[in-house]
Design a protein around this motif. Structure first.
Motif, PDB file in Angstrom:
ATOM      1  N   LYS A   1       2.101  -4.365  -0.734  1.00  0.00           N
ATOM      2  CA  LYS A   1       1.988  -4.847   0.655  1.00  0.00           C
ATOM      3  C   LYS A   1       0.533  -5.141   1.007  1.00  0.00           C
ATOM      4  CE  LYS A   1       6.117  -2.667   2.613  1.00  0.00           C
ATOM      5  NZ  LYS A   1       6.631  -1.673   3.583  1.00  0.00           N
ATOM      6  N   PHE A   2      -0.371  -4.280   0.546  1.00  0.00           N
ATOM      7  CA  PHE A   2      -1.794  -4.521   0.791  1.00  0.00           C
ATOM      8  C   PHE A   2      -2.207  -5.865   0.203  1.00  0.00           C
ATOM      9  CE2 PHE A   2      -2.896   0.288   0.984  1.00  0.00           C
ATOM     10  CZ  PHE A   2      -2.499   0.320   2.308  1.00  0.00           C
ATOM     11  N   VAL A   3      -1.748  -6.134  -1.019  1.00  0.00           N
ATOM     12  CA  VAL A   3      -2.081  -7.401  -1.676  1.00  0.00           C
ATOM     13  C   VAL A   3      -1.489  -8.575  -0.901  1.00  0.00           C
ATOM     14  CG1 VAL A   3      -1.755  -8.772  -3.764  1.00  0.00           C
ATOM     15  CG2 VAL A   3      -2.280  -6.331  -3.948  1.00  0.00           C
ATOM     16  N   LYS A   4      -0.217  -8.439  -0.497  1.00  0.00           N
ATOM     17  CA  LYS A   4       0.471  -9.521   0.210  1.00  0.00           C
ATOM     18  C   LYS A   4      -0.222  -9.878   1.508  1.00  0.00           C
ATOM     19  CE  LYS A   4       4.965 -10.699   2.256  1.00  0.00           C
ATOM     20  NZ  LYS A   4       6.367 -10.237   2.484  1.00  0.00           N
ATOM     21  N   TYR A   5      -0.669  -8.845   2.255  1.00  0.00           N
ATOM     22  CA  TYR A   5      -1.269  -9.097   3.561  1.00  0.00           C
ATOM     23  C   TYR A   5      -2.794  -9.092   3.523  1.00  0.00           C
ATOM     24  CZ  TYR A   5       3.491  -8.484   5.214  1.00  0.00           C
ATOM     25  OH  TYR A   5       4.844  -8.615   5.404  1.00  0.00           O
ATOM     26  N   LYS A   6      -3.356  -9.198   2.323  1.00  0.00           N
ATOM     27  CA  LYS A   6      -4.799  -9.358   2.124  1.00  0.00           C
ATOM     28  C   LYS A   6      -5.600  -8.231   2.761  1.00  0.00           C
ATOM     29  CE  LYS A   6      -4.194 -14.356   1.901  1.00  0.00           C
ATOM     30  NZ  LYS A   6      -4.544 -15.688   2.489  1.00  0.00           N
ATOM     31  N   VAL A   7      -5.165  -7.004   2.486  1.00  0.00           N
ATOM     32  CA  VAL A   7      -5.866  -5.814   2.968  1.00  0.00           C
ATOM     33  C   VAL A   7      -6.814  -5.322   1.878  1.00  0.00           C
ATOM     34  CG1 VAL A   7      -5.611  -3.417   3.717  1.00  0.00           C
ATOM     35  CG2 VAL A   7      -3.942  -5.135   4.454  1.00  0.00           C
ATOM     36  N   ASP A   8      -8.089  -5.135   2.207  1.00  0.00           N
ATOM     37  CA  ASP A   8      -9.055  -4.588   1.256  1.00  0.00           C
ATOM     38  C   ASP A   8      -8.834  -3.085   1.135  1.00  0.00           C
ATOM     39  OD1 ASP A   8     -10.304  -7.053   0.833  1.00  0.00           O
ATOM     40  OD2 ASP A   8     -11.545  -6.796   2.617  1.00  0.00           O
ATOM     41  N   LEU A   9      -8.755  -2.587  -0.077  1.00  0.00           N
ATOM     42  CA  LEU A   9      -8.468  -1.178  -0.326  1.00  0.00           C
ATOM     43  C   LEU A   9      -9.677  -0.510  -0.982  1.00  0.00           C
ATOM     44  CD1 LEU A   9      -6.443   1.191  -0.413  1.00  0.00           C
ATOM     45  CD2 LEU A   9      -5.670   0.324  -2.629  1.00  0.00           C
ATOM     46  N   PHE A  10     -10.182   0.563  -0.356  1.00  0.00           N
ATOM     47  CA  PHE A  10     -11.278   1.359  -0.911  1.00  0.00           C
ATOM     48  C   PHE A  10     -10.744   2.773  -1.146  1.00  0.00           C
ATOM     49  CE2 PHE A  10     -13.152  -2.046   1.464  1.00  0.00           C
ATOM     50  CZ  PHE A  10     -14.300  -2.416   0.777  1.00  0.00           C
ATOM     51  N   ILE A  11     -10.704   3.218  -2.387  1.00  0.00           N
ATOM     52  CA  ILE A  11     -10.168   4.536  -2.724  1.00  0.00           C
ATOM     53  C   ILE A  11     -11.311   5.531  -2.903  1.00  0.00           C
ATOM     54  CG2 ILE A  11      -8.829   5.850  -4.402  1.00  0.00           C
ATOM     55  CD1 ILE A  11      -7.269   3.292  -4.987  1.00  0.00           C
ATOM     56  N   GLY A  12     -11.225   6.674  -2.200  1.00  0.00           N
ATOM     57  CA  GLY A  12     -12.250   7.694  -2.310  1.00  0.00           C
ATOM     58  C   GLY A  12     -12.222   8.603  -1.099  1.00  0.00           C
TER      59      GLY A  12
END
Length: 444
Positions: free
Chosen positions: A9-20
């Motif tokens: 879903k993040f990819v589909k809706y162009k959400v930037d993901l930062f893990i940490g």
């Protein structure tokens, strides 16, 4: 699997993901000179400047050092555990003791009983799902007793680990009640703590309350007007509530763009012109599309609130409650206990029992039922105010009930709507007929 679905879903809706790990940085300390979020991993950190922040870090099982009048409890792997650890067990125990009467405790109790495990639920009767409809609560307790769940209501006087790595629980002396209970596995389920520590909320003037929960107002805003909090971290309680809160916050942050876009559409000649001649888009609501008044993301005025209600998420309404017990239990809207005493004559309650429908009998839920609550309005219609279900597929059935409650559907509409034969959904038909037969307006 769920993580994969979320990532997609993040990819589909162009959400930037930062893990940490993350912490909040006030603008005075930020390298960007504005409110920021610092995300760190073992190798490096990145600082993300922003105008608004929404915290949704969830919660974890509460693990106290003492319970029940300072009775000590020591958590021991695979013997005395919390609800998170319970979801990770590998071997099925022969006997389980569960301390608590909330949703998680009762769900585990019913599931283990169905698997043939000896289950003891340690909980005063008043603390057993206190928010549930009384008739559904009693029906569920009866069903659990039938499945050989032992209800223990006496106060605990001690908990210890035995030499053979079992949990031994001692109780205050009480008639017809064991004074000790020895089980393979003991689960403590006494609420949840918010995951707010480490975020440095105090640095950005975000107030923390009991159990680490972030204090929010009715709009999910924290004590810092630029920071919102949703879900368990602010005491949300249910995933469905958190989802609605997220939509509500999104509306507050981005709704002005929708209004500007709508205004732009209305000022152009488009194939929608015939539709826009409708009264809804005409003189009654012309002010809704005056974008100059609505560019701020703050919603302080009554007029702005009405715009939010028109375009945005309905967050004031109740969210369906679903329990994954065996059998399932679900409810939405008004409960019978919430009906004002002076208004009881204006309400009707109808029942539909699984045993009275072919599909219901096939489910094997001889004690299952659907209850519908409605009130008489000014024109003699019966508006649906609440729906409560116990039995197979209750957590699916309640979605239709939620639509009925939120859309202010009437019993008259339900009984005049064809329902497919031999379905559990037909319970709504039966319950509505039953409620109408009890109405003060009934001719019978």
């Amino acid at each position: 699997m769920q993580c994969e679905e979320t990532f997609n879903k993040f990819v589909k809706y162009k959400v930037d993901l930062f893990i940490g790990s993350a912490e909040l940085i006030p603008k005075e300390e930020s390298m960007h000179g504005k409110l920021s979020v610092r995300v760190c991993r073992p190798t490096n950190c990145v600082e993300i400047p922003t105008d608004k922040i929404c915290i949704a870090t969830g919660s974890r099982a509460h693990r106290p050092n003492k319970i029940y009048k300072n009775i000590s409890i020591e958590f021991v792997p695979n013997v005395i555990i919390d609800s998170t650890e319970m979801s990770q067990i590998v071997d099925l125990p022969r006997t389980v003791g569960i301390i608590g009467g909330g949703v998680i405790a009762v769900e585990y109790a019913t599931v283990f009983a169905k698997l043939g495990v000896g289950v003891s639920l340690i909980c005063p009767k008043k603390n057993f799902l206190p928010f549930l409809e009384e008739d559904i609560k009693e029906a569920l307790r009866a069903r659990m007793s039938k499945e050989h769940v032992l209800f223990l209501e006496s106060e605990i006087s001690g908990i210890k680990l035995t030499n053979d790595r079992k949990a031994l629980i001692s109780f205050q002396k009480m008639a017809l009640h064991p004074q000790t209970l020895k089980v393979d596995l003991l689960m403590y389920s006494g609420g949840r703590d918010a995951n707010s520590e480490g975020l440095k909320c105090e640095a950005v003037n975000v107030e923390i309350g009991k159990f680490g929960r972030i204090e929010v107002d009715s709009r999910c805003r924290t004590t810092n007007p630029d920071i919102f909090a949703i879900g368990d971290v602010s005491g949300g309680g249910l995933a469905s509530i958190a989802a609605q809160q997220g939509r509500y916050v999104s509306d507050q942050l981005f709704l002005n763009r929708l209004v500007i876009k709508a205004n732009s559409m209305l000022n152009k000649s488009t194939p929608m012109e015939d539709v826009l001649d409708d009264d809804f888009f005409g003189s009654q609501n012309e002010n809704v599309f005056e974008s100059n008044e609505f560019e701020s993301t703050e919603y302080e005025s009554v007029e702005a609130e009405s715009k939010l209600a028109l375009f945005g998420t309905s967050f004031g309404a109740k969210v369906p409650l679903t329990l994954w017990t065996v059998p399932e239990v679900a409810g939405v809207g008004l409960s019978e206990g919430e009906i004002p005493y002076e208004s009881k004559g204006k309400y009707v309650i109808g029942y539909a029992y699984f045993k009275d429908l072919a599909r219901g009998r096939f489910s094997g839920e001889d004690g299952g039922f659907l209850k519908i609550i409605a009130s008489v309005d000014k024109i003699g219609q019966h508006v649906v105010k609440g729906v409560h279900v116990m039995g197979e597929a209750s957590n699916e059935l309640i979605q239709l009930g939620s639509v009925m409650v939120h859309s202010k559907a009437t019993l008259e509409q339900i009984v005049n709507t064809p329902f497919a034969a031999v379905t559990l959904s037909a319970l709504y038909h039966v319950a509505s007929d039953d409620a109408l037969s009890k109405s003060p307006l009934s001719l019978y």
